[in-house]
Each structure stands twice: as structure tokens, then as C-alpha cells.
Write a protein that holds these residues in place. Structure first.
Motif, PDB file in Angstrom:
ATOM      1  N   GLY A 261       2.906  -8.329   3.655  1.00 37.00           N
ATOM      2  CA  GLY A 261       1.990  -7.896   4.777  1.00 37.00           C
ATOM      3  C   GLY A 261       1.262  -6.532   3.869  1.00 37.00           C
ATOM      4  N   PHE A 262       1.873  -5.931   3.179  1.00 40.96           N
ATOM      5  CA  PHE A 262       1.274  -4.724   2.385  1.00 40.96           C
ATOM      6  C   PHE A 262       0.435  -5.231   1.421  1.00 40.96           C
ATOM      7  N   CYS A 263       0.560  -6.349   0.911  1.00 37.66           N
ATOM      8  CA  CYS A 263      -0.255  -6.657  -0.471  1.00 37.66           C
ATOM      9  C   CYS A 263      -1.701  -6.946  -0.290  1.00 37.66           C
ATOM     10  N   SER A 264      -2.608  -5.832  -0.520  1.00 36.27           N
ATOM     11  CA  SER A 264      -3.848  -6.150  -0.517  1.00 36.27           C
ATOM     12  C   SER A 264      -4.605  -5.378  -1.655  1.00 36.27           C
ATOM     13  N   TYR A 265      -5.727  -5.828  -2.206  1.00 37.35           N
ATOM     14  CA  TYR A 265      -6.128  -5.126  -3.350  1.00 37.35           C
ATOM     15  C   TYR A 265      -6.516  -3.953  -3.021  1.00 37.35           C
ATOM     16  N   ALA A 266      -7.051  -3.637  -1.958  1.00 38.33           N
ATOM     17  CA  ALA A 266      -7.400  -2.193  -1.684  1.00 38.33           C
ATOM     18  C   ALA A 266      -6.211  -1.099  -1.404  1.00 38.33           C
ATOM     19  N   HIS A 267      -5.141  -1.588  -0.975  1.00 37.15           N
ATOM     20  CA  HIS A 267      -3.992  -1.064  -1.042  1.00 37.15           C
ATOM     21  C   HIS A 267      -3.362  -0.643  -2.178  1.00 37.15           C
ATOM     22  N   VAL A 268      -3.093  -1.547  -3.092  1.00 40.34           N
ATOM     23  CA  VAL A 268      -2.528  -1.503  -4.210  1.00 40.34           C
ATOM     24  C   VAL A 268      -3.290  -0.465  -5.348  1.00 40.34           C
ATOM     25  N   ALA A 269      -4.609  -0.659  -5.048  1.00 44.82           N
ATOM     26  CA  ALA A 269      -5.537   0.010  -5.754  1.00 44.82           C
ATOM     27  C   ALA A 269      -5.591   1.626  -5.570  1.00 44.82           C
ATOM     28  N   LEU A 270      -5.414   1.988  -4.098  1.00 44.93           N
ATOM     29  CA  LEU A 270      -5.345   3.142  -3.638  1.00 44.93           C
ATOM     30  C   LEU A 270      -3.925   3.831  -3.995  1.00 44.93           C
ATOM     31  N   LEU A 271      -2.858   3.272  -3.942  1.00 44.64           N
ATOM     32  CA  LEU A 271      -1.545   3.658  -4.556  1.00 44.64           C
ATOM     33  C   LEU A 271      -1.521   3.985  -5.960  1.00 44.64           C
ATOM     34  N   LEU A 272      -2.107   3.009  -6.727  1.00 39.95           N
ATOM     35  CA  LEU A 272      -2.278   3.243  -8.364  1.00 39.95           C
ATOM     36  C   LEU A 272      -3.300   4.339  -8.427  1.00 39.95           C
ATOM     37  N   GLN A 273      -4.065   4.808  -7.829  1.00 40.92           N
ATOM     38  CA  GLN A 273      -4.983   5.632  -8.091  1.00 40.92           C
ATOM     39  C   GLN A 273      -4.233   7.394  -7.832  1.00 40.92           C
TER      40      GLN A 273
END
Length: 218
Positions: free
Chosen positions: A196-208
Motif C-alpha cells: 500500500g505504500f509502494c508508489s514511485y513518488a513515495h519511494v523517490a521522496l524517501l530516497l531523496q
């Protein structure tokens, strides 16, 4: 499971040492709380509240007996309703920070601090205010169900502590307020969650922010 049982037994038997009345009173004063001198001060009420939960969420009428307090269940309920929300939030934060610091170096997975995030829900009394604020599942007929809130929580995986929580309308998605819990994360941390937490935007934000992620794919 054995370790959890032992921990609960230790907390039940040594509650005043871990969360003393003096410590809780000082915290309430620090936050500017005001109260009349009575048997159920904010500190005593919090201690009873914790005992109530640790003993399996027993009824309010029975809770004062757990601590040998000569007060009625009704009086305890009223005292619990008077507890300032900010006092409970600050207490949660202080305890979580203390436990996390103690486990910071020894509680790492391959050198990373590990955190868990997930969504859940809880029901509440059926009042017009709560119905308006949170709503209820569509499968329940109007007037026949209870308000249900969406709950989003962040946990320290090693210490087992609840670090932060958000309650929202039943109808929102887990990701709607996810970023509000990112303040507890720092570079090098690892966040574990379901798909449910796996979205491109979410992953990109965390990696940033240099936070590693382990999410199941959709």
C-alpha cells in the motif's frame, strides 16, 4: 512472545518506578496543564490508564482497584476525559525517544535503524460529532453502525515502540498522511511497509532524503 510477557509483567509490577507520579506531574506542569488538587490528578489518572490497558483493557469500574485507589469507576472515567491530549502525545514522544536512544547502536539491522509503517482502523462511540469527522464504512447502514477512523502509525522495529500516529477520516488512503511521519527518519534509516505504500513518488521522496525502503510491489 515470552519476552513480551516478561516485559508486561515487569511493567505491571514496577509502574511507579518507570512512570512515577512525580515525573508525570512535572511533565504536566511543563506543558502548562492546570488541575484542582484531588485524588485523581493527571499523573494518577495516566498511571491508572496504563494499568487498565496492561491488564487487558478491564472495565473502568474495576481499574481503580488494580492500584488500590478508593475512587469510583465513574470518577475515573471523568478524570480520563479531562486528560489533555498534548500531555499524552508528549509522554509518548518522550518514552519513545528514550527507548530508541537506548537501542540506537545495538538494535540495527545490517547497520541501519529499522522502522515499520502501517495503517489500521478503530471504531468509536456513535455520536454526531464523530460521525461527521470520521464517517463510517459504506457497508453499514446509516444509523446502524459506528464511526470508524483510519489510523496510520510508525514503529521502531527494535525497541517495539510506537513513535508517531495519525487519526483521519475512514475514507483516506495510507499514503495520504504518510509524509507527516517522515520527521522521525534520518539518512541511512530503513523503512519497511506493505504494498500500500509502494508508489514511485513515495519511494523517490524517501530516497531523496537518503532513507532506504523495503516495500512489496503491487
Amino acid at each position: 512472545m515470552v519476552s513480551i510477557t516478561r516485559a508486561l509483567r515487569r511493567i505491571k509490577g514496577d509502574l511507579d518506578t518507570m512512570l512515577s507520579e512525580a515525573y508525570l506531574t512535572d511533565l504536566a506542569r511543563e506543558l502548562g496543564c492546570r488541575w484542582r488538587e484531588r485524588c485523581l490528578s493527571p499523573a494518577v489518572t495516566i498511571q491508572l490508564f496504563i494499568l487498565q490497558i496492561l491488564h487487558g483493557n478491564v472495565c473502568c469500574a474495576h481499574t481503580p482497584r488494580l492500584a488500590g485507589r478508593s475512587v469510583s469507576g465513574s470518577g475515573y472515567c471523568q478524570a480520563r476525559m479531562r486528560l489533555p491530549l498534548e500531555l499524552l502525545r508528549t509522554l509518548l514522544r518522550r518514552i519513545a525517544e528514550q527507548l530508541s536512544r537506548a537501542a540506537d547502536e545495538v538494535g540495527r539491522w545490517r547497520g541501519h535503524r529499522l522502522f515499520l509503517i502501517d495503517g489500521s482502523s478503530f471504531s468509536m462511540p456513535d455520536t454526531p460529532q464523530l460521525q461527521k469527522e470520521f464517517g463510517q464504512p459504506t457497508g453499514q447502514k446509516k444509523g446502524c453502525g459506528f464511526p470508524v477512523a483510519h489510523l496510520l502509525a510508525l514503529f521502531d522495529a527494535h525497541a517495539g515502540t510506537l513513535l508517531d500516529v495519525r487519526a483521519s477520516s475512514w475514507r483516506i488512503h495510507d499514503l495520504s498522511r504518510d509524509t507527516e511521519l517522515h520527521a522521525d527518519l534520518r539518512p541511512g534509516d530503513l523503512l519497511l511497509a506493505d504494498r500500500g505504500f509502494c508508489s514511485y513518488a513515495h519511494v523517490a521522496l524517501l530516497l531523496q532524503h537518503q532513507v532506504h525502503v523495503v516495500f512489496r510491489l503491487h
